[in-house]
Design an enzyme around this catalytic site. Structure first.
Site, PDB file in Angstrom:
ATOM      1  N   GLN A   1     -98.630  32.887   3.348  1.00 25.77           N
ATOM      2  CA  GLN A   1     -99.277  31.593   3.169  1.00 25.77           C
ATOM      3  C   GLN A   1     -99.787  31.021   4.497  1.00 25.77           C
ATOM      4  OE1 GLN A   1     -96.667  28.655   1.499  1.00 25.77           O
ATOM      5  NE2 GLN A   1     -95.264  28.668   3.239  1.00 25.77           N
TER       6      GLN A   1
ATOM      7  N   VAL B   1     -98.078  25.217   6.490  1.00 23.27           N
ATOM      8  CA  VAL B   1     -99.380  25.856   6.682  1.00 23.27           C
ATOM      9  C   VAL B   1    -100.320  24.902   7.417  1.00 23.27           C
ATOM     10  CG1 VAL B   1    -101.348  26.907   5.511  1.00 23.27           C
ATOM     11  CG2 VAL B   1     -99.046  27.197   4.568  1.00 23.27           C
TER      12      VAL B   1
ATOM     13  N   ASP C   1    -103.086  25.621  -4.301  1.00 27.84           N
ATOM     14  CA  ASP C   1    -102.073  24.562  -4.328  1.00 27.84           C
ATOM     15  C   ASP C   1    -102.702  23.181  -4.540  1.00 27.84           C
ATOM     16  OD1 ASP C   1     -99.531  23.566  -4.230  1.00 27.84           O
ATOM     17  OD2 ASP C   1     -99.189  23.963  -2.105  1.00 27.84           O
TER      18      ASP C   1
ATOM     19  N   GLU D   1    -103.304  17.151  -7.390  1.00 28.48           N
ATOM     20  CA  GLU D   1    -102.792  15.951  -8.057  1.00 28.48           C
ATOM     21  C   GLU D   1    -103.050  14.658  -7.280  1.00 28.48           C
ATOM     22  OE1 GLU D   1     -99.701  19.316  -7.895  1.00 28.48           O
ATOM     23  OE2 GLU D   1    -100.899  18.130  -6.482  1.00 28.48           O
TER      24      GLU D   1
ATOM     25  N   ASP E   1     -92.888  23.194  -6.705  1.00 23.31           N
ATOM     26  CA  ASP E   1     -91.938  23.254  -5.596  1.00 23.31           C
ATOM     27  C   ASP E   1     -90.510  22.981  -6.064  1.00 23.31           C
ATOM     28  OD1 ASP E   1     -94.133  23.775  -4.075  1.00 23.31           O
ATOM     29  OD2 ASP E   1     -94.288  21.767  -3.232  1.00 23.31           O
TER      30      ASP E   1
ATOM     31  N   HIS F   1     -90.747  33.351  -2.547  1.00 26.87           N
ATOM     32  CA  HIS F   1     -91.247  32.312  -1.638  1.00 26.87           C
ATOM     33  C   HIS F   1     -90.211  32.125  -0.541  1.00 26.87           C
ATOM     34  CE1 HIS F   1     -93.305  28.927  -0.028  1.00 26.87           C
ATOM     35  NE2 HIS F   1     -93.986  28.626  -1.113  1.00 26.87           N
TER      36      HIS F   1
END
Length: 660
Positions: free
Chosen positions: A267, A281, A384, A387, A450, A515
């Site tokens: 990522q 990131v 990702d 929202e 998440d 992850h």
């Protein structure tokens, strides 16, 4: 009731007085903090419209001052109600009488609840994690000296990444509100109330003869997700980060340990920033040539091995990063009312939002994906966020309040268009966090966001099954979760047992992906000495199930039946209608994951029929059982009469543990 009788039952309410139709004028206020929303609406000039007359398929409602027209579009599959109301009204309320003895499912991704009867469910995409709820959880943990995995917050505070104006009933009907505004669906003891901050284009009532057929109809209404590329089924997608040489070393170690690898997911391919939240990131979507020197050559090496390389992108650009400055100069970032760039804060730093309703901004971002990711050699990415559009911002496409829920679809379609214009739809795999409306038709998979690296029912491993089942109830066909979770805060860290149990569960899901989390060094990873051997074996089991998984994928592509399914998809008993701790993977496999730490005796429920336990060969009739659940034994069963019985038997025998 069958489908025909259900249609007649609801249509009869239009003239009986059981259907309540209201309109009003309203103005809403919203407050957003890190993607979580609080809202209030001031209502005035409300009118309750009563039935007056029918002309053909037109039903007239009026209170003497305001008149509303409901046009019934009736066909064998869907009853669609269209509404016409005097101009100036922007609040909508519709109530139908339903059934007392029913269960309600859907409304998007529900992390703690499967049956929504008695709940008021907001229809609004948001950040699921809320700072105050996490703080309370950790404070209670510290005071009590132990976690509280069973504890969940009051449902009224629930927010979710994926929200759909859809619900289905155990009575084989469901509703879909064709509108993008903020809404609330209220499920009372004997009724359903639809409240929306706009007059919807229409409301569809869908009836079926069984739950499977009903869910399939909603899947086609949303749109079937693009086919998952074949290579995704070939093993684990391993999360790694830290630079080219770190990846090369971890990849070699993973091969030496015998892990079946489908892809490497880095990522931080575009760089990283270290913040108080952790290793994050760098939101500038171009390879970091210093951290990832020689990445192109490493990707070529992976491709020669038949292994893919994946990256990461979201809807934001970090403030003052090169691409941010370019977008700012082009005036394609979401703005404040005073013309300044509207900055959001997800964790600790500011970022701008690319205006995906601006044709110039959309093309620019799409070309960033095509040039910096696809042409560079990436085989997929996490798409990702989606929202966070603030309702008080200025965007090219119109009022931000009305565009907020649609933002995840704009974002997924941007990625989708980049892939299709590059003719890579059979090769590239993307997975999305946020969704609304027709988002599923533009992304290969929704992932459950998440999750916490713990055993909790609200955010941890206990939350991912209700999340998958509620999405499936809406017709979302391909979902998965991060193996081991993502969010690490303070003393909440991933241990070996949690990683193993999550790994065991995700063998029987569409995607097998790890992850590292926001604090990689605090968490057990796939290469930890305590887990790597078992993880390698699990990756092979996942791969060996490919034939069955492809059959389940095909069924979804052709019929719309989700890959992960609630038990009630195929069984009508009461336990199957309310079970949120187990799931079906296709029709032939039932999975009952261990969701509590140090639980070595596990209570299972099996519906009617004969079931064979994977890896032990034990046969069970339907019912409740308490079975041994040692670490290393995934708890799953297959139907004895399955046409894949030979495949399942061979996998089970190959992976039998000594002494079993």
């Amino acid at each position: 009731m069958n489908a025909k009788e259900l249609r007649e039952y609801f249509i009869s309410q239009l003239t009986s007085g059981d259907c309540v139709f209201k309109v009003a004028q309203g103005k809403a206020k919203y407050k957003m903090s890190r993607g979580s929303f609080k809202t209030k609406s001031h209502i005035r000039n409300e009118h309750t419209l009563k039935y007056k007359t029918t002309t053909g398929n037109r039903y007239i409602f009026s209170d003497g001052k305001v008149e509303g027209e409901l046009i019934l579009d009736d066909n064998p599959d869907i009853v669609k109600f269209h509404f016409h109301v005097d101009t100036g009204y922007n609040r909508f309320y519709l109530k139908f009488k339903t059934f007392k003895d029913e269960h309600i499912y859907g409304c998007g991704e529900q992390f703690t609840t499967l049956d929504l009867k008695g709940k008021s469910v907001p229809i609004w995409v948001s950040e699921h994690q809320q700072v105050m709820k996490i703080a309370i959880k950790l404070l209670r943990w510290k005071i009590k000296g132990k976690p509280e995995p069973d504890r969940v917050s009051k449902y009224k505070n629930h927010q979710t990444y994926c929200s759909f104006p859809i619900f289905i009933s155990s009575q084989n009907y469901g509703f879909y509100v064709h509108d993008d505004s903020y809404g609330i669906m209220v499920f009372t003891k004997d009724g359903v109330e639809l409240r929306f901050r706009n007059i919807p284009q229409s409301v569809s009532m869908i009836c079926a003869d069984n739950q499977k057929e009903l869910i399939e109809k909603f899947a086609h209404l949303l749109g079937i997700a693009p086919q998952v590329p074949d290579w995704v089924n070939d093993g684990a997608i391993l999360a790694m980060q830290g630079g080219t040489e770190v990846l090369r070393q971890k990849y070699q170690e993973a091969k030496e340990k015998g892990i079946k690898i489908a892809g490497i997911w880095a990522q931080d391919w575009c760089g990283h920033v270290v913040t108080s939240f952790g290793y994050q990131v760098y939101w500038n979507w171009k390879v970091d040539d210093e951290l990832y020197k020689g990445l192109k050559e490493f990707i070529d090496e992976l491709h020669k091995d038949g292994v893919k390389f994946l990256g990461y992108i979201n809807t934001f650009l970090k403030k003052d990063a090169p691409l941010y400055n370019e977008a700012k100069a082009m005036n394609i970032l979401v703005r404040k009312t005073n013309g300044e760039v509207y900055h959001i804060k997800s964790t600790t730093f500011d970022a701008g939002i690319v205006d995906l309703t601006n044709p110039t901004g959309y093309e620019w971002y799409k070309n960033i994906i095509k040039q910096n990711m696809i042409e560079f050699g990436l085989d997929g990415w996490m798409a990702d966020f989606g929202e966070y559009l603030p309702t008080d911002s200025i965007v090219y496409g119109g009022p931000a309040e009305r565009l907020h829920n649609k933002w995840p679809t704009f974002w997924a379609k941007c990625c989708y268009d980049a892939i299709h214009e590059s003719n890579k739809q059979k090769d590239i795999f993307i997975f999305s966090r946020a969704a609304f409306g027709h988002t599923p038709q533009y992304t290969n998979s929704i992932w459950n966001g998440d999750n916490h690296v713990d055993w909790s029912d609200e955010y941890g491993i206990g939350s991912v099954i209700p999340a998958a089942l509620s999405l499936a109830s809406c017709g979302v066909g391909v979902t998965h979760s991060d193996i081991g979770g993502y969010t690490t805060v303070m003393f909440m860290k991933r241990n070996a047992e949690l990683f193993k149990r999550w790994s065991e569960m995700n063998i029987f899901t569409p995607i097998y992906r790890t992850h590292e989390g926001n604090r990689p060094n605090d968490n057990v990873q796939f290469n930890h000495p305590d887990v790597v051997e078992e993880f390698a074996e699990n990756s092979h089991i996942y791969y060996e199930l490919k034939e069955y998984r492809l059959a389940v994928q095909k069924e979804y592509q052709e019929k719309g039946t989700p890959m992960i399914r609630p038990l009630f998809t195929h069984y009508e008993d009461e336990e199957s209608r309310t079970n949120k701790r187990e799931f079906l993977f296709g029709e032939d496999i039932l999975v009952s994951p261990v969701l509590r730490e140090k639980e070595f005796k596990h209570k299972i429920y099996l519906p009617e029929g004969k079931w064979i336990q994977f890896f032990t060969g034990r046969e069970f009739e339907g019912g409740q059982f308490l079975i041994d659940s040692p670490l290393g034994l995934p708890i799953a069963f297959y139907k004895k009469e399955s046409k894949f019985k030979t495949l399942f038997e061979n996998i089970s025998k190959k992976h039998l543990k000594e002494g079993e």
